[in-house]
Design a protein around this motif. Structure first.
Motif, PDB file in Angstrom:
ATOM      1  N   THR A   4       0.787  -1.242  -0.028  1.00 44.08           N
ATOM      2  CA  THR A   4      -0.062  -0.096  -0.006  1.00 44.08           C
ATOM      3  C   THR A   4       0.812   1.043  -0.029  1.00 44.08           C
ATOM      4  N   ASN A   5       1.756   1.221   0.964  1.00 44.63           N
ATOM      5  CA  ASN A   5       2.553   2.738   1.021  1.00 44.63           C
ATOM      6  C   ASN A   5       3.899   2.549   0.481  1.00 44.63           C
ATOM      7  N   ILE A   6       4.147   1.536  -0.315  1.00 43.14           N
ATOM      8  CA  ILE A   6       5.697   1.516  -0.952  1.00 43.14           C
ATOM      9  C   ILE A   6       5.936   2.491  -2.010  1.00 43.14           C
ATOM     10  N   ASN A   7       7.077   2.843  -1.928  1.00 43.75           N
ATOM     11  CA  ASN A   7       7.728   3.838  -2.852  1.00 43.75           C
ATOM     12  C   ASN A   7       8.452   3.056  -4.024  1.00 43.75           C
ATOM     13  N   LEU A   8       7.840   3.448  -5.096  1.00 39.80           N
ATOM     14  CA  LEU A   8       8.785   2.924  -6.376  1.00 39.80           C
ATOM     15  C   LEU A   8       9.345   3.814  -6.954  1.00 39.80           C
ATOM     16  N   TYR A   9      10.628   3.211  -7.614  1.00 41.38           N
ATOM     17  CA  TYR A   9      11.513   4.109  -8.249  1.00 41.38           C
ATOM     18  C   TYR A   9      12.065   3.736  -9.597  1.00 41.38           C
ATOM     19  N   ASN A  10      12.551   4.675 -10.226  1.00 47.26           N
ATOM     20  CA  ASN A  10      12.926   4.446 -11.880  1.00 47.26           C
ATOM     21  C   ASN A  10      14.425   4.775 -11.476  1.00 47.26           C
ATOM     22  N   TYR A  11      15.282   3.659 -12.263  1.00 50.23           N
ATOM     23  CA  TYR A  11      16.823   3.817 -12.186  1.00 50.23           C
ATOM     24  C   TYR A  11      17.533   4.371 -13.473  1.00 50.23           C
ATOM     25  N   LYS A  12      18.363   5.249 -13.390  1.00 52.75           N
ATOM     26  CA  LYS A  12      19.027   5.848 -14.508  1.00 52.75           C
ATOM     27  C   LYS A  12      20.735   5.647 -14.310  1.00 52.75           C
ATOM     28  N   TYR A  13      21.360   5.421 -15.481  1.00 58.41           N
ATOM     29  CA  TYR A  13      22.877   5.196 -15.109  1.00 58.41           C
ATOM     30  C   TYR A  13      23.884   6.286 -15.843  1.00 58.41           C
ATOM     31  N   LYS A  14      24.823   6.257 -15.340  1.00 57.41           N
ATOM     32  CA  LYS A  14      25.773   7.365 -15.647  1.00 57.41           C
ATOM     33  C   LYS A  14      27.271   6.614 -15.836  1.00 57.41           C
ATOM     34  N   ILE A  15      27.747   7.013 -16.858  1.00 51.27           N
ATOM     35  CA  ILE A  15      29.298   6.513 -16.909  1.00 51.27           C
ATOM     36  C   ILE A  15      30.188   7.464 -16.326  1.00 51.27           C
TER      37      ILE A  15
END
Length: 416
Positions: A4-15
Motif C-alpha cells: 500500500t505505502n511502498i515507494n517505487l523508483y526508476n533507475y538511470k545510469y551514468k558512465i
C-alpha cells in the motif's frame, strides 16, 4: 504482501570513467561522456559463459590506429553508477544519494579492425590526438565505432589450462582448486548435490571452462543441472533451478514481478517502477500486463504431442524414455554422461513448456541475476504463468538521455 505505502523508483545510469590503456599509447586516453553513445549488455545464461558487453564510442583516428596495433592488449578502466528517481514524479528523492556504484572494473577491449571509417584519408597522427577533448576534437578526423568489453579476470581465467591429481577431495574441493589456479575470484557456487569422495581426481590438461563442464556432467554436480556463467562483475556455478541456492551477504534471494492492473489499492494499481523491499527482504518490479508474453502452452502441447522424451546417452548409446505420462514421444535429447542420474533432463522438458518473456524500463539491473528466484504474480494474465522461475536470458539496452542513460530490459524466464 502489502504494498500500500511502498515507494517505487526508476533507475538511470551514468558512465563516470572510460579510460583506455594500451602498450602503443604513451599515456591513457579517457573517452569523455559526450563521446560515448549507447551501450548494451546481453547475457545468455544457458548457452554462453561470458556476457556480450558492447559500447559505441567516438575517438580520434590517431588513437584508434594506435589501439589497433596493440594486438588485443587494450584495456578499459570502466566505472558506471546509477541513481534512482521517484517513479511518479521522476525526480531525485531528497533522502537518496545522488549516485551509487554499479560497476567498477578492468575490461579487455576488442575493436573491429575492418571498420570502413578507418581509411587513410581520415588518418591523424597519434601525437596530435593526445589531449583532444570534447570541445576541440576534429570530427572529420575521428571515428565512431563499436567496441566489446570482457571482464579481464574472467576472460583470462576461463581459458587457463589446469592439470593435476587431487587425492581424497570433494567435488567442491576440486572446483575450488581449479578456480584458485585460474585466479578467478568473486564466484558463487551452489553446494554440490553429489557428496561422494572418489579416491582421487585426475584433472586432465583442459581449460577451466572445459574442466567445469566435465565435472558438472560426469559427476552430477547439481541435481537440476549446472549453470556456469562469468558475468561482468561476478561468476556463477549454480544449480539450474528456480530457487536461490547461492548468494552474497545481504543479497536478497527473490525478485517479484508483479502485474496488478485491476486497481487493487494494496498493490498500487497500475503504478510502475521497482524497489528493494527491505521489509520483506526481496526485490519488487511492477510490470504492465502488456509487457508479459507467455509461451506456456503445456496443456495444448501435451494433447497434441504427448509428454514423453526419448533420452540417448551419448557415452553408451543406450536409449530410454523419461518423464512418462502417456502419449507419444515428442522429443529426443542427447546428454553428457551422468546426467541421466539427475533431474536435468526432466526439468529441461518441463522448462520448454513454461516460458515467459518480460520487458521492463529503468530498473535496477542487479535485481536480474541468475542466482535469484523470480516470482511472477499477476491478476490479468492467465494464472497458469504465476509461480517461480529462473532467468535464462537477459538483454539490457542503455539509451543516452542527457548525461545519463535510460534502460530497456527484456528477460526470458523458465519455470518448472
Amino acid at each position: 504482501m502489502d504494498l500500500t505505502n511502498i515507494n517505487l523508483y526508476n533507475y538511470k545510469y551514468k558512465i563516470e570513467k572510460f579510460l583506455i590503456t594500451a602498450p602503443t599509447l604513451s599515456e591513457p586516453y579517457e573517452v569523455k561522456d559526450s563521446f560515448i553513445g549507447n551501450f548494451e549488455i546481453e547475457k545468455n545464461f544457458d548457452t554462453h559463459v561470458l556476457p556480450y558487453f558492447e559500447f559505441t564510442i567516438n575517438i580520434p583516428n590517431g588513437v584508434m590506429r594506435a589501439l589497433l596495433k596493440s594486438n588485443n592488449n587494450v584495456k578499459v578502466n570502466l566505472i558506471i553508477k546509477y541513481t534512482k528517481y521517484g517513479s511518479e514524479k521522476f525526480r531525485v528523492e531528497k533522502n537518496s544519494s545522488r549516485y551509487t556504484g554499479f560497476l567498477n572494473g578492468v575490461f579487455k577491449m576488442f575493436i573491429d579492425d575492418q571498420d570502413p571509417s578507418l581509411n587513410e584519408q581520415h588518418e591523424k597522427e597519434y601525437e596530435k590526438s593526445i589531449g583532444i577533448n570534447e570541445t576541440t576534437m576534429d570530427l572529420q578526423n575521428s571515428s565512431m565505432m563499436k567496441v566489446v568489453l570482457y571482464n579481464e579476470m574472467y576472460l583470462n581465467g576461463t581459458i587457463t589450462i589446469v592439470n593435476d591429481i587431487i587425492i581424497n577431495a570433494t567435488l567442491l574441493d576440486v572446483i575450488t582448486y581449479i578456480l584458485n589456479k585460474s585466479k578467478m575470484k568473486n564466484i558463487l557456487i551452489s553446494p554440490p548435490s553429489n557428496n561422494k569422495i572418489p579416491s582421487q581426481f585426475v584433472i586432465e590438461p583442459m581449460s577451466v571452462i572445459e574442466q567445469l563442464d566435465y565435472l558438472s556432467g560426469e559427476y552430477n554436480l547439481h541435481k537440476n543441472g549446472t549453470l556456469i556463467f562469468f558475468d561482468i562483475d561476478r561468476g556463477y556455478i549454480i544449480d539450474k533451478s528456480p530457487k536461490c541456492t547461492a548468494y552474497q551477504l545481504n543479497e536478497y534471494k527473490k525478485t517479484y514481478l508483479i502485474s496488478m492492473n485491476k486497481g487493487n489499492n494494496s498493490t498500487n494499481g497500475t503504478k510502475s517502477g521497482c524497489v528493494k523491499f527491505d521489509k520483506e527482504k526481496c526485490n519488487i518490479c511492477m510490470v504492465s500486463s502488456k509487457a508479459i508474453q507467455s509461451t506456456s502452452n503445456y496443456d495444448f502441447n501435451k494433447q497434441i504431442h504427448g509428454n514423453n522424451l526419448m533420452y540417448i546417452d551419448s557415452n553408451t548409446g543406450n536409449t530410454s524414455v523419461i518423464n512418462t505420462d502417456g502419449g507419444n514421444i515428442d522429443g529426443v535429447v542427447y546428454s553428457k554422461k551422468g546426467e541421466d542420474g539427475t533431474n536435468a533432463l526432466q526439468n529441461k522438458l518441463k522448462e520448454s513448456k513454461k516460458n515467459v518473456t518480460i520487458a521492463l524500463e529503468n530498473v535496477d539491473i542487479n535485481f536480474f541475476t541468475p542466482n535469484k528466484e523470480f516470482i511472477i504474480s499477476t491478476d490479468t494474465v492467465s494464472s497458469n504463468i504465476n509461480g517461480s522461475y529462473r532467468i535464462s536470458k537477459l538483454n539490457a539496452s542503455f539509451k543516452k538521455d542527457g548525461k545519463e542513460y535510460s534502460s530497456v530490459l527484456t528477460c526470458d524466464l523458465k519455470g518448472f
